[in-house]
Write an enzyme that holds these catalytic residues in place. Structure first.
Site, PDB file in Angstrom:
ATOM      1  N   HIS A 507      25.850  71.489  66.351  1.00 35.63           N
ATOM      2  CA  HIS A 507      25.447  71.725  64.963  1.00 35.63           C
ATOM      3  C   HIS A 507      23.927  71.767  64.830  1.00 35.63           C
ATOM      4  O   HIS A 507      23.351  72.745  64.337  1.00 35.63           O
ATOM      5  CB  HIS A 507      26.042  70.607  64.095  1.00 35.63           C
ATOM      6  CG  HIS A 507      25.671  70.685  62.649  1.00 35.63           C
ATOM      7  ND1 HIS A 507      26.581  71.014  61.674  1.00 35.63           N
ATOM      8  CD2 HIS A 507      24.494  70.483  62.004  1.00 35.63           C
ATOM      9  CE1 HIS A 507      25.976  71.006  60.495  1.00 35.63           C
ATOM     10  NE2 HIS A 507      24.702  70.682  60.662  1.00 35.63           N
ATOM     11  N   GLU A 508      23.289  70.707  65.284  1.00 38.44           N
ATOM     12  CA  GLU A 508      21.826  70.643  65.129  1.00 38.44           C
ATOM     13  C   GLU A 508      21.148  71.746  65.938  1.00 38.44           C
ATOM     14  O   GLU A 508      20.111  72.269  65.538  1.00 38.44           O
ATOM     15  CB  GLU A 508      21.299  69.266  65.540  1.00 38.44           C
ATOM     16  CG  GLU A 508      21.837  68.095  64.714  1.00 38.44           C
ATOM     17  CD  GLU A 508      21.732  68.278  63.216  1.00 38.44           C
ATOM     18  OE1 GLU A 508      20.866  69.037  62.748  1.00 38.44           O
ATOM     19  OE2 GLU A 508      22.548  67.672  62.483  1.00 38.44           O
ATOM     20  N   HIS A 511      20.829  74.808  63.823  1.00 33.24           N
ATOM     21  CA  HIS A 511      19.651  74.779  62.940  1.00 33.24           C
ATOM     22  C   HIS A 511      18.399  75.144  63.739  1.00 33.24           C
ATOM     23  O   HIS A 511      17.558  75.917  63.277  1.00 33.24           O
ATOM     24  CB  HIS A 511      19.451  73.377  62.350  1.00 33.24           C
ATOM     25  CG  HIS A 511      20.389  73.021  61.237  1.00 33.24           C
ATOM     26  ND1 HIS A 511      20.578  73.812  60.126  1.00 33.24           N
ATOM     27  CD2 HIS A 511      21.188  71.933  61.047  1.00 33.24           C
ATOM     28  CE1 HIS A 511      21.453  73.232  59.313  1.00 33.24           C
ATOM     29  NE2 HIS A 511      21.845  72.093  59.847  1.00 33.24           N
TER      30      HIS A 511
HETATM   31 ZN    ZN Z   1      23.252  70.669  59.141  1.00 32.83          ZN
END
Ligand code: ZN
Length: 715
Positions: A507-508, A511
């Site tokens: 997830h990170e 980003h």
């Molecule tokens: Zn997030």
């Protein structure tokens, strides 16, 4: 799926600390004098580091205040120069010029903010309390500058005749809107009121975050009797021994309420009273009626926001926030959450019943409580799927997961990652990588900081020290970062992370990819909060794909690839416990919306308000909201107020987007290229739905999300 994630780039107002390069700070006489007086301060001279990364080895706490003060002075001077320009306002001399102000300030403030979150101490905390109101006042001095606004408005009013391209028009419209939303159209008295509210808010949000950290660090479950370790796997016991050693309690075992320490305890401990003790300590954070209590602060923050929204002509803070999001109104968010809540609570009740019957079968003479949920869920998972967290972890050595993500990025986008052990870091545990394009061109730098420390706030997030933009036609490459709180290595084993932590890492990383790929010409980005999780959450879909697992999930001792049978069990169990996971998340989202639509937050009793609300929606008592009000940092000290729903709103997008990969093959380069060009590179420089449709050919459907969470209505 991931609930810990947050991003720390402050999105929206061009004046806020975007990360950028300071090499073009103007050489006004005052600046020259300041540089002379601060000859030893690294912010006042060229960094001289490879890739111009911040010289962490030279930056000391005492450097921040003079740098922030000088940054404020310079940005104000830059803005004054725009305001006093005798030429008529144009896009270039006003909008583009404003976008380019504050570079010195955002460089220093970017480093300061990152350290505050990831490596703080008493001195930095005191400095944050001192500088928060100073920075808030500075932002208001620009945002409420009447003459500046008149120039912006003059350009905005003739935008139809200016022949601006897509990106220019987007910047112009958002600059204008940000000023209006900041109070530029208000009368003098109301503007003064806005300033007061912003000052007070800046202080209260800093205090809220400090209290959460203090409460997290205050609790330790110290075990000195071996019998109290019953049920815990050896790896968990080792970790607790290690934590004890670090706390000067060698020979004992210590558990904290940081997630990697607490969760395994709740999953395995046979001591019901100790499970209760640790879980209570977790969910009572900030609610202990002591000096770190956050109940009054939460109310105050909600009330200050409500008052500010009212001055601006909105019914409440949620209405103010959501106008800028894809969802547009609180009513639409509430309806969306309700649509998901109903099937979720049914599922959660079924899960509770199954857990109770397991307790009964095993002869437990008690009623299921929240501190039993993890343990009996783990037992049931083993019973139903013969799947056990501690059997999985050996295949998820942190370094291997990292290599798996790198391999995925190479397959999709051709990226290469080269470790740079000699670059300055703010903590010895931080890893630094250079990211290269397929043809070897430099794309950016990535910092990764994986494990919990008392100096780090909990959760996981991604941001950066510098955001990409263009300077005289040249791309200034970004410096991105990822900060997590993953399971630490022990004396005997490397860091072996849980499947939840694997998802969080993917997830990170998503980003970080959107930061690294960013191709905005300007420094400002405007991302609708409820689209911001698309780049991150789509990455989670790859994490447990068998084809990718085969590449990275290797046993840390034997090097054996994860057995096919185990992968199948993982797949089969993917919907297991989804009622709980979705319910605790939705309950927190509903709580967030309730705080920010309340007509009278100052008058409620924070604890009662929350309890009553959870009763009204029918949250079962065996489940605690993912965040209770008193440690809900996302909304009270982060950027997610009236925006915590964004994860599941974005999930409609990422589930639908991932279908495109599944249709063409999950490593399909053409699909990846289209996702990069249409979504990731221009992220924050145009309307998110327009970008999405360009990638997918149609607006997203909710079906993928419902399937992903097992929430389809059965016919
Ligand atoms: Zn997030």
């Amino acid at each position: 799926m991931t609930r810990y994630a947050a991003i720390i780039f402050i999105i929206g107002l061009a004046l806020l600390p975007a990360m950028s390069c300071k090499k073009d700070a103007p050489e006004a006489p005052a600046a020259v004098a300041a540089a002379a007086a601060n000859a030893d301060n690294p912010f006042f001279k060229p960094y001289g580091t490879p890739f111009n990364v911040p010289p962490f080895d030279l930056i000391k706490t005492e450097h921040f205040l003079p740098a922030l003060e000088e940054g404020i002075r310079r940005e104000q001077a830059e803005v004054d120069a725009i305001v006093n320009n005798p030429k008529a306002p144009t896009f270039e001399n006003t909008i583009a010029a404003l976008d380019h102000t504050g570079i010195f300030l955002s460089e220093a403030n970017g480093v300061f903010g990152a350290l505050q979150s990831a490596n703080t101490n008493k001195d930095l905390q005191a400095l944050a309390r001192q500088t928060a109101p100073m920075l808030a006042a500075h932002r208001d001095n620009i945002g409420l500058n009447e003459k500046l606004f008149q120039r912006i408005k003059a350009v905005y009013d003739k935008r139809a005749t200016l022949k601006l391209d897509r990106e220019e028009l987007f910047l112009l419209e958002n600059t204008y809107r940000d000023f209006v939303r900041g109070g530029a159209l208000l009368g003098e008295n109301e503007k003064a009121r806005m300033r007061e509210l912003n000052q007070e808010l800046s202080l209260q949000t800093v205090k809220f975050g400090e209290n959460v950290l203090a409460e997290t660090n205050a609790f330790k479950l110290v075990i000195d009797n071996k019998a109290d370790l019953t049920g815990l796997p050896a790896s968990v016991v080792d970790m607790a021994a290690e934590t004890a050693k670090q706390s000067g309690l060698e020979g004992k075992w210590v558990f904290s309420i940081q997630v990697p320490s607490m969760t395994p305890f709740l999953m395995y401990s046979g001591k019901r009273d100790l499970r209760e003790k640790i879980q209570r300590a977790y969910f009572m954070k900030g609610d202990n009626d002591n000096e770190f209590d956050n109940k009054e602060i939460a109310k105050k923050i909600a009330d200050l926001r409500r008052r500010r929204a009212e001055i601006l002509g909105y019914a409440n803070h949620a209405a103010f926030v959501l106008e800028n999001n894809m969802a547009k109104t609180p009513e639409r968010v509430d309806a969306f959450l309700k649509q998901l809540w109903e099937p979720t609570v049914v599922k959660a009740r079924e899960e509770a019943t199954a857990l109770q019957s397991l307790i009964d079968r095993q002869g437990g003479k008690f009623k299921l409580a929240s501190w039993d949920w993890w343990l009996y869920t783990e037992k049931l998972r083993q019973e139903k799927y013969a799947l056990d967290d501690s059997a999985l972890r050996p295949y998820f050595k942190l370094d291997n997961v990292r290599e798996g993500i790198f391999a995925l990025c190479e397959k999709l986008y051709g990226l290469k990652f080269v470790e740079k052990p000699d670059l300055p870091r703010y903590h010895p545990e931080v890893q630094v990588f250079e990211v290269l394009e397929a043809d070897g061109r430099h794309l950016g730098i990535l910092y990764m900081d994986f494990h919990p420390r008392p100096s780090k706030r909990s959760g996981a997030w991604s941001g950066g020290f510098r955001r990409a933009y263009y300077e005289k036609g040249q791309r200034v490459p970004p410096v991105a970062n990822i900060v997590c709180n993953f399971t630490r290595p022990t004396a005997d084993a490397p860091s072996l992370i849980s499947t939840d932590e694997v998802s969080t890492y993917f997830h990170e990383f998503g980003h970080a990819l959107s930061t690294l790929f960013s191709q905005g010409r300007y420094r400002s980005r405007t991302v609708a909060r409820d689209s911001v999780e698309l780049p991150s959450q789509i990455m989670e879909h790859w994490a447990f794909e068998p084809e990718l697992l085969a590449l990275y999930a290797k046993h840390y001792q034997t090097g054996e690839t994860i057995p096919v049978a185990l992968v199948e069990k993982l797949e089969k169990s993917s919907l297991f416990n989804q009622g709980f996971i979705t319910a605790e998340y939705l309950a927190a989202s509903i709580l967030d919306m309730a705080w920010h639509t309340l007509p009278n937050p100052a008058e409620v009793d924070a604890r009662q308000f929350e309890t009553k609300l959870m009763g009204e929606i029918g949250l079962i008592p065996e489940i605690v909201p993912r965040y209770r009000s008193t440690y809900f940092s996302h909304i009270f000290s982060g950027g997610y107020a009236a925006g915590y729903y964004a994860y599941i709103w974005s999930e409609v997008l990422d589930c639908d987007a991932y279908e495109a990969f599944k249709e063409k093959g999950i490593f399909d380069k053409a699909t990846a290229e289209s996702f990069r060009k249409n979504v990731l590179e221009p992220f924050g420089t145009e309307d998110p739905m327009t970008q999405y449709v360009r990638f997918r050919g149609a607006e997203p459907k909710i079906d993928g999300l419902l399937r992903n969470r097992g929430l389809e209505v059965k016919k």
